[in-house]
Enzyme design. Sequence first.
Site, mmCIF file in Angstrom:
data_model
loop_
_atom_site.group_PDB
_atom_site.id
_atom_site.type_symbol
_atom_site.label_atom_id
_atom_site.label_comp_id
_atom_site.label_asym_id
_atom_site.label_seq_id
_atom_site.Cartn_x
_atom_site.Cartn_y
_atom_site.Cartn_z
ATOM 1 N N PHE A 189 7.401 15.815 -4.964
ATOM 2 C CA PHE A 189 6.861 14.371 -4.682
ATOM 3 C C PHE A 189 7.519 13.522 -5.891
ATOM 4 O O PHE A 189 7.751 13.767 -6.856
ATOM 5 C CB PHE A 189 5.617 14.335 -5.023
ATOM 6 C CG PHE A 189 4.891 13.100 -4.047
ATOM 7 C CD1 PHE A 189 4.315 13.246 -2.757
ATOM 8 C CD2 PHE A 189 4.966 11.930 -4.631
ATOM 9 C CE1 PHE A 189 3.601 12.403 -2.423
ATOM 10 C CE2 PHE A 189 4.213 10.730 -4.071
ATOM 11 C CZ PHE A 189 3.648 11.004 -2.824
ATOM 12 N N VAL A 211 3.482 10.852 -11.078
ATOM 13 C CA VAL A 211 2.217 10.452 -10.397
ATOM 14 C C VAL A 211 2.218 8.689 -10.765
ATOM 15 O O VAL A 211 2.218 8.343 -11.868
ATOM 16 C CB VAL A 211 0.967 10.631 -10.662
ATOM 17 C CG1 VAL A 211 -0.141 10.415 -9.555
ATOM 18 C CG2 VAL A 211 1.047 12.386 -10.751
ATOM 19 N N GLU A 259 1.484 3.757 -6.092
ATOM 20 C CA GLU A 259 2.153 4.151 -4.745
ATOM 21 C C GLU A 259 0.845 4.981 -4.328
ATOM 22 O O GLU A 259 1.202 5.632 -3.189
ATOM 23 C CB GLU A 259 3.111 5.250 -4.928
ATOM 24 C CG GLU A 259 4.195 4.631 -5.881
ATOM 25 C CD GLU A 259 5.074 3.571 -4.757
ATOM 26 O OE1 GLU A 259 5.438 4.091 -3.821
ATOM 27 O OE2 GLU A 259 5.077 2.495 -5.168
ATOM 28 N N THR A 260 -0.288 5.208 -4.715
ATOM 29 C CA THR A 260 -1.259 5.992 -4.183
ATOM 30 C C THR A 260 -2.588 5.841 -4.403
ATOM 31 O O THR A 260 -3.051 5.075 -5.602
ATOM 32 C CB THR A 260 -1.187 7.562 -4.684
ATOM 33 O OG1 THR A 260 -2.107 8.176 -3.998
ATOM 34 C CG2 THR A 260 -0.988 7.775 -6.027
ATOM 35 N N HIS A 315 -5.030 8.067 -4.465
ATOM 36 C CA HIS A 315 -5.640 9.311 -4.894
ATOM 37 C C HIS A 315 -4.972 9.561 -6.316
ATOM 38 O O HIS A 315 -4.928 10.770 -6.825
ATOM 39 C CB HIS A 315 -5.845 10.406 -4.163
ATOM 40 C CG HIS A 315 -4.640 10.658 -3.419
ATOM 41 N ND1 HIS A 315 -4.493 10.629 -2.006
ATOM 42 C CD2 HIS A 315 -3.601 11.314 -3.831
ATOM 43 C CE1 HIS A 315 -3.264 11.125 -1.593
ATOM 44 N NE2 HIS A 315 -2.733 11.599 -2.680
ATOM 45 N N ARG A 359 10.325 6.565 -18.460
ATOM 46 C CA ARG A 359 10.046 7.564 -18.933
ATOM 47 C C ARG A 359 10.866 8.762 -18.264
ATOM 48 O O ARG A 359 10.378 10.098 -18.864
ATOM 49 C CB ARG A 359 8.538 7.879 -18.815
ATOM 50 C CG ARG A 359 7.833 6.743 -19.752
ATOM 51 C CD ARG A 359 6.433 6.862 -19.264
ATOM 52 N NE ARG A 359 5.573 6.100 -20.144
ATOM 53 C CZ ARG A 359 5.314 4.698 -20.168
ATOM 54 N NH1 ARG A 359 6.368 4.150 -19.591
ATOM 55 N NH2 ARG A 359 4.530 4.023 -21.073
HETATM 56 N N1 INI Z 1 1.880 13.909 -5.948
HETATM 57 C C1 INI Z 1 2.669 13.475 -6.847
HETATM 58 O O1 INI Z 1 3.269 14.531 -7.607
HETATM 59 N N2 INI Z 1 2.727 12.295 -7.161
HETATM 60 C C2 INI Z 1 2.287 11.327 -6.565
HETATM 61 O O2 INI Z 1 2.344 9.927 -7.013
HETATM 62 C C3 INI Z 1 1.529 11.385 -5.440
HETATM 63 N N3 INI Z 1 0.792 10.677 -4.881
HETATM 64 O O3 INI Z 1 1.255 9.573 -4.627
HETATM 65 O O4 INI Z 1 0.066 10.972 -3.783
HETATM 66 C C4 INI Z 1 1.455 12.920 -5.043
HETATM 67 N N4 INI Z 1 0.701 13.323 -4.022
HETATM 68 C C5 INI Z 1 0.578 14.606 -3.501
HETATM 69 C C6 INI Z 1 -0.195 15.630 -3.936
HETATM 70 O O5 INI Z 1 0.413 16.059 -5.329
HETATM 71 C C7 INI Z 1 -0.045 16.933 -3.223
HETATM 72 O O6 INI Z 1 0.994 17.490 -3.094
HETATM 73 C C8 INI Z 1 -0.727 16.781 -1.703
HETATM 74 O O7 INI Z 1 -1.807 16.167 -1.872
HETATM 75 C C9 INI Z 1 -0.960 18.177 -1.126
HETATM 76 O O8 INI Z 1 -1.877 18.950 -1.782
#
Ligand code: INI
Length: 160
Positions: free
Chosen positions: A24, A83, A87-88, A90, A129
């Site tokens: 991601f 993260v 963008e999210t 959660h 970063r």
């Molecule tokens: N995963 C990330 O590494 N960074 C993010 O910003 C992110 N967002 O935005 O949702 C993210 N989501 C995916 C999460 O880590 C899991 O892979 C997914 O929920 C499946 O378990």
Amino acid sequence: MPQRLEGQWIVRPEAAIAVVVSRFNSFLTEHMLAAATDAFQRMGGDVEKLTIVHVPGSFELPVTALKLAETGRYHAIVCLGVVIRGETTHYDHVCEHAARGIREAATRTGVPCIFGLVTTDTVEQALNRCGVKMGNQGEKAMLAAIEMANLLQRIENPPQ
Ligand code: INI
């Protein structure tokens, strides 16, 4: 004189380090991985001995770090992810789960699991970063892993 036990930024020949990388935000995490690999080589490591594991997102970093640590084959595990709050919705869940899980993987196994996560409000802050302005979190995480692997080895086998 007190005895000083300190890790150094030198990769011992027998050192085995694994890097777990989130796919991601891979446009950033791959820069972090490149910087981590580069740091490992600069400190004398042989990239052939580096284990690199990709996972879907930062949420999957802890279980993978734990599984790797439990094999007993690694002296340190580097976890890399990005993260971005903007963008999210959660963001908090992913960050909290990753932080707690990586800590638990380390404390349960005694293998240093390094928190190489970039957690920011914006893409611009994340870019900074990951090598644009404020160093690269991947490099810092690898240096922490090398230092901790050496330090724990020294604690187990203190110089006489
Ligand atoms: N995963 C990330 O590494 N960074 C993010 O910003 C992110 N967002 O935005 O949702 C993210 N989501 C995916 C999460 O880590 C899991 O892979 C997914 O929920 C499946 O378990």
